[in-house]
Design an enzyme around this catalytic site. Structure first.
Site, PDB file in Angstrom:
ATOM      1  N   GLU A 128       3.842  -1.080  17.111  1.00  0.00           N
ATOM      2  CA  GLU A 128       4.542  -2.365  17.260  1.00  0.00           C
ATOM      3  C   GLU A 128       6.048  -2.137  17.274  1.00  0.00           C
ATOM      4  O   GLU A 128       6.658  -1.880  16.229  1.00  0.00           O
ATOM      5  CB  GLU A 128       4.158  -3.296  16.117  1.00  0.00           C
ATOM      6  CG  GLU A 128       2.670  -3.610  16.049  1.00  0.00           C
ATOM      7  CD  GLU A 128       2.366  -4.994  16.572  1.00  0.00           C
ATOM      8  OE1 GLU A 128       3.217  -5.549  17.291  1.00  0.00           O
ATOM      9  OE2 GLU A 128       1.289  -5.513  16.252  1.00  0.00           O
ATOM     10  N   ARG A 133       0.847  -1.195   0.000  1.00  0.00           N
ATOM     11  CA  ARG A 133       0.000   0.000   0.000  1.00  0.00           C
ATOM     12  C   ARG A 133       0.879   1.241   0.000  1.00  0.00           C
ATOM     13  O   ARG A 133       1.913   1.286   0.676  1.00  0.00           O
ATOM     14  CB  ARG A 133      -0.922   0.011   1.208  1.00  0.00           C
ATOM     15  CG  ARG A 133      -1.522   1.379   1.534  1.00  0.00           C
ATOM     16  CD  ARG A 133      -2.653   1.299   2.543  1.00  0.00           C
ATOM     17  NE  ARG A 133      -3.905   0.930   1.890  1.00  0.00           N
ATOM     18  CZ  ARG A 133      -5.029   0.646   2.530  1.00  0.00           C
ATOM     19  NH1 ARG A 133      -5.055   0.652   3.862  1.00  0.00           N
ATOM     20  NH2 ARG A 133      -6.120   0.330   1.873  1.00  0.00           N
ATOM     21  N   ARG A 166       6.745  -0.409  13.656  1.00  0.00           N
ATOM     22  CA  ARG A 166       5.573  -0.591  12.797  1.00  0.00           C
ATOM     23  C   ARG A 166       4.400   0.130  13.437  1.00  0.00           C
ATOM     24  O   ARG A 166       4.144  -0.036  14.632  1.00  0.00           O
ATOM     25  CB  ARG A 166       5.239  -2.071  12.609  1.00  0.00           C
ATOM     26  CG  ARG A 166       4.265  -2.315  11.462  1.00  0.00           C
ATOM     27  CD  ARG A 166       3.930  -3.784  11.311  1.00  0.00           C
ATOM     28  NE  ARG A 166       2.674  -4.115  11.972  1.00  0.00           N
ATOM     29  CZ  ARG A 166       2.277  -5.355  12.241  1.00  0.00           C
ATOM     30  NH1 ARG A 166       3.053  -6.385  11.933  1.00  0.00           N
ATOM     31  NH2 ARG A 166       1.115  -5.571  12.826  1.00  0.00           N
TER      32      ARG A 166
END
Length: 304
Positions: A277, A232, A260
């Site tokens: 994350e 994406r 992340r």
């Protein structure tokens, strides 16, 4: 001529542990992609199980946490292990902070838009809202396990949601109840990956994750649920929120080897943080050209 100590020191400087668990001792398929990229840069990357009793962590130039996904039921042991690894990425204090989703409270207080959350302490009785779709999960968890989606307009779902919260509470777990964000069924979830470059965390690539929760928790066995992933290009607003979240990391984001940031559009279509994350996220290296090499370069720079 190098003496024996010099040879050993040189060898240690070129060995990196990629930390995993005994269910996947040879690493997750995606993590394996960084191994040849490191080899090309003169670094030997070795998969190592985090709780193996005979590992000499001091023999590695760096231990990079990758897939120790069995730590959830043994978090205190995992945190103690991290504190005793001499050179760990990400750092042990980040691990302690990031493995309990109470960090979302701190990020919200810092002005980061976060999914609204009801926190249910162990032993506390949860009274469900009168209606709407909600997600129930635990504050210490990974891979969408012990997570369910409930339509509280349906009597059977209300009962299952209350039972789910009670079951987690009886196990001594802090429970999170969040509204189900409908945009995940159409737009999906965006995960943005960052690696350090030129002294700062730089955006590397992003992926789209499809909806995973289709209904109540089914107590699926295993370390994680399978995900539908595709590349994406993130929106500017997503990049902005991701950087705002990273700027709020205690101790500074410049200490991180990887990060992340998972986002979903909220009811007003603006992105909100689902998770930050920093401990053992999948990095989706296989979804973007050059991602394994960028991660390898980040490791090499950390070694220097």
């Amino acid at each position: 001529m190098l003496n024996e100590n010099s040879v050993q020191a040189t060898r240690e400087r070129s060995r990196v542990a990629l930390v995993t668990c005994d269910q996947i001792p040879e690493l997750d398929t995606d993590d394996k992609l960084v191994v040849p990229a490191l080899r090309e840069r003169g670094i030997e990357a070795v998969p190592v199980v985090w709780d193996a009793p005979t590992v000499d962590w001091d023999s590695f130039a760096l231990a990079v946490i990758r897939s120790p996904w069995d730590y959830v039921a043994r978090r205190e042991e995992f945190i103690a292990w991290a504190a005793n690894v001499p050179r760990l990425a990400n750092p042990a204090d980040v691990v302690a902070w990031n493995t309990d989703k109470r960090y979302l409270r701190e990020l919200a207080a810092a002005g980061v838009p976060v999914v609204p959350t009801i926190w249910v302490e162990p032993g506390e009785v949860w009274e469900p809202p009168p209606g709407g779709e909600f997600v129930v999960k635990q504050a210490v968890g990974a891979g969408s396990l012990d997570t369910g989606r409930y339509d509280l307009d349906r009597a059977e779902h209300r009962e299952l949601a209350v039972a789910h919260v009670a079951r987690l509470g009886l196990a001594g777990r802090l429970v999170m109840v969040q509204p189900y964000l409908a945009a995940i069924d159409t737009y999906g979830e965006t995960a943005l990956l960052f690696f350090p470059a030129e002294g700062d965390l730089a955006f590397s690539h992003a992926i789209r994750k499809g909806a995973m929760l289709t209904g109540p928790d089914e107590a699926v066995e295993g370390l994680y649920k399978e995900e539908t992933i595709r590349p994406r290009t993130p929106l500017d607003a997503e990049i902005e929120i991701a950087r705002k979240a990273l700027a709020a990391v205690p101790g500074g984001a410049d200490r991180l080897l990887y990060a992340r940031v998972d986002l979903i559009p909220g009811p007003d279509d603006l992105p909100v943080l689902v998770e930050l994350e920093l401990t053992e996220p999948s990095l989706f290296l296989g979804t973007a050209g050059g991602a394994p090499e960028r991660f390898a370069e980040a490791i090499v720079k950390r070694l220097s």
